[in-house]
Motif scaffolding. Structure first.
Motif, short mmCIF file in Angstrom:
data_model
loop_
_atom_site.label_atom_id
_atom_site.label_comp_id
_atom_site.label_asym_id
_atom_site.label_seq_id
_atom_site.Cartn_x
_atom_site.Cartn_y
_atom_site.Cartn_z
N UNK A 145 48.11 40.08 32.48
CA UNK A 145 48.99 39.03 31.96
C UNK A 145 48.22 37.98 31.17
N UNK A 146 48.80 37.57 30.05
CA UNK A 146 48.21 36.51 29.23
C UNK A 146 49.34 35.81 28.48
N UNK A 147 49.44 34.49 28.61
CA UNK A 147 50.59 33.79 28.00
C UNK A 147 50.60 33.83 26.48
N UNK A 148 49.44 34.04 25.85
CA UNK A 148 49.35 33.99 24.39
C UNK A 148 49.27 35.36 23.73
N UNK A 168 50.59 39.25 23.84
CA UNK A 168 51.53 40.23 24.37
C UNK A 168 50.83 41.58 24.55
N UNK A 169 51.13 42.24 25.63
CA UNK A 169 50.58 43.57 25.92
C UNK A 169 49.05 43.58 25.94
N UNK A 170 48.47 42.51 26.45
CA UNK A 170 47.01 42.42 26.50
C UNK A 170 46.45 43.45 27.47
N UNK A 171 45.35 44.10 27.06
CA UNK A 171 44.62 45.03 27.90
C UNK A 171 43.27 44.40 28.26
N UNK A 172 42.90 44.49 29.53
CA UNK A 172 41.63 43.91 29.98
C UNK A 172 40.66 45.00 30.43
N UNK A 173 39.39 44.78 30.15
CA UNK A 173 38.37 45.60 30.78
C UNK A 173 38.44 45.38 32.28
N UNK A 174 38.10 46.42 33.02
CA UNK A 174 38.00 46.31 34.48
C UNK A 174 36.51 46.29 34.83
N UNK A 233 40.89 23.80 26.44
CA UNK A 233 41.63 23.87 27.70
C UNK A 233 42.05 25.29 28.06
N UNK A 234 42.36 26.12 27.06
CA UNK A 234 42.84 27.47 27.33
C UNK A 234 41.76 28.52 27.15
#
Length: 274
Positions: free
Chosen positions: A192-195, A197-203, A254-255
């Motif tokens: 999840x990321x507010x800015x 959409x459909x963000x993918x994160x490394x694990x 801040x973000x």
């Protein structure tokens, strides 16, 4: 006034001659002037600081006749790069990593005979690149650090190599980073990321080693990695262990994250594609 100066000056000279080993206490104006050697040493220190504060990427190279040395540009997207650390120089973006000792004095950069890894490259142009670099970056090279920031090296045969600076992470972030090891999973996951959409994160999960390189303990749970590792490109289906430098960012927005991560090296890789 001219008449007064003419009278005082001979008296001052006579006093100095009568007792040359004694200077009045507290008279800074009578202290010995810095020697030319001291001035040169100060300039050399300043130049070494400039050398160590940047990565130096090859921008142009010409021979004594002014012709471009094509052999030095075998990797158009990854130019030959010099890094100065302590009294060592490292050369990257060649077939093999190369390095040696160096000194800087009297307008010359002197590089000792270099050692290199012994990896074989399938691309013959890359194999030739090592020889093209090594034959030019050894011995004494006439050196210029221009006001515009470029580093120019001139060989005894008349070759001219010009390098453009790119600030190191230590320069950009204002200090030494902390070395950490991260295991990066083969697959990314939605996060999840507010800015975005459909963000993918490394694990990722952190791995610890002792002074002998022995893995310590068990790695923790996989976590979303919301930051970016500078210099790292993830390939889907490939698990990596990477050594990175982690830097603190002063006054981040801040973000934004308070940490910056820069790839140092890939320690191991495993293809887990199905």
């Amino acid at each position: 006034m001219k008449r007064t100066l003419m009278l005082i000056l001979p008296l001052a000279l006579m006093a100095a001659c009568s007792n040359p080993s004694t200077a009045p206490a507290g008279r800074d104006d009578l202290a010995p002037a810095p020697t030319a050697a001291a001035d040169q040493a100060a300039v050399a220190r300043l130049d070494v600081q400039r050398l160590q504060g940047s990565h130096w990427r090859l921008d142009s190279a010409t021979d004594a006749s002014g012709k471009r040395i094509d052999a030095l540009f075998a990797r158009a997207d990854k130019p030959v790069t010099l890094d100065f650390q302590g009294d060592r120089i490292a050369i990257s973006n060649t077939c093999n990593r190369m390095g040696g000792g160096y000194t800087l004095a009297d307008g010359s950069l002197t590089i000792s005979p270099m050692a290199s890894t012994m990896m074989a490259c399938t691309d013959k142009n890359l194999m030739a690149l090592d020889q093209a670099v090594g034959s030019r970056l050894e011995g004494a090279l006439k050196t210029e650090l221009g006001d515009a920031g470029q580093l120019t090296l001139r060989t005894a045969k008349g070759d001219v190599l010009v390098f453009t600076p790119e600030p190191t992470a230590e320069t950009r972030y204002g200090g030494e980073g902390e070395t950490v090891f991260l295991e990066v999973a083969a697959q990314t996951k939605p996060c999840p990321h507010p800015m975005i959409r459909d963000k993918q994160c490394l694990q990722t999960r952190e791995i610890r080693y002792d002074a002998n390189g022995i893995k310590q303990g068990e790695p923790g749970e996989w976590e979303n990695f919301y930051d970016v590792i500078e210099g790292y490109t993830h390939e889907d289906g490939v698990r990596n262990v990477v050594r990175v430098k982690r830097y603190k960012i002063a006054n981040p927005p801040a973000d934004a994250s308070s940490n910056a991560y820069v790839l140092d090296m890939v320690v191991e890789s495993a293809n887990e594609k199905k």
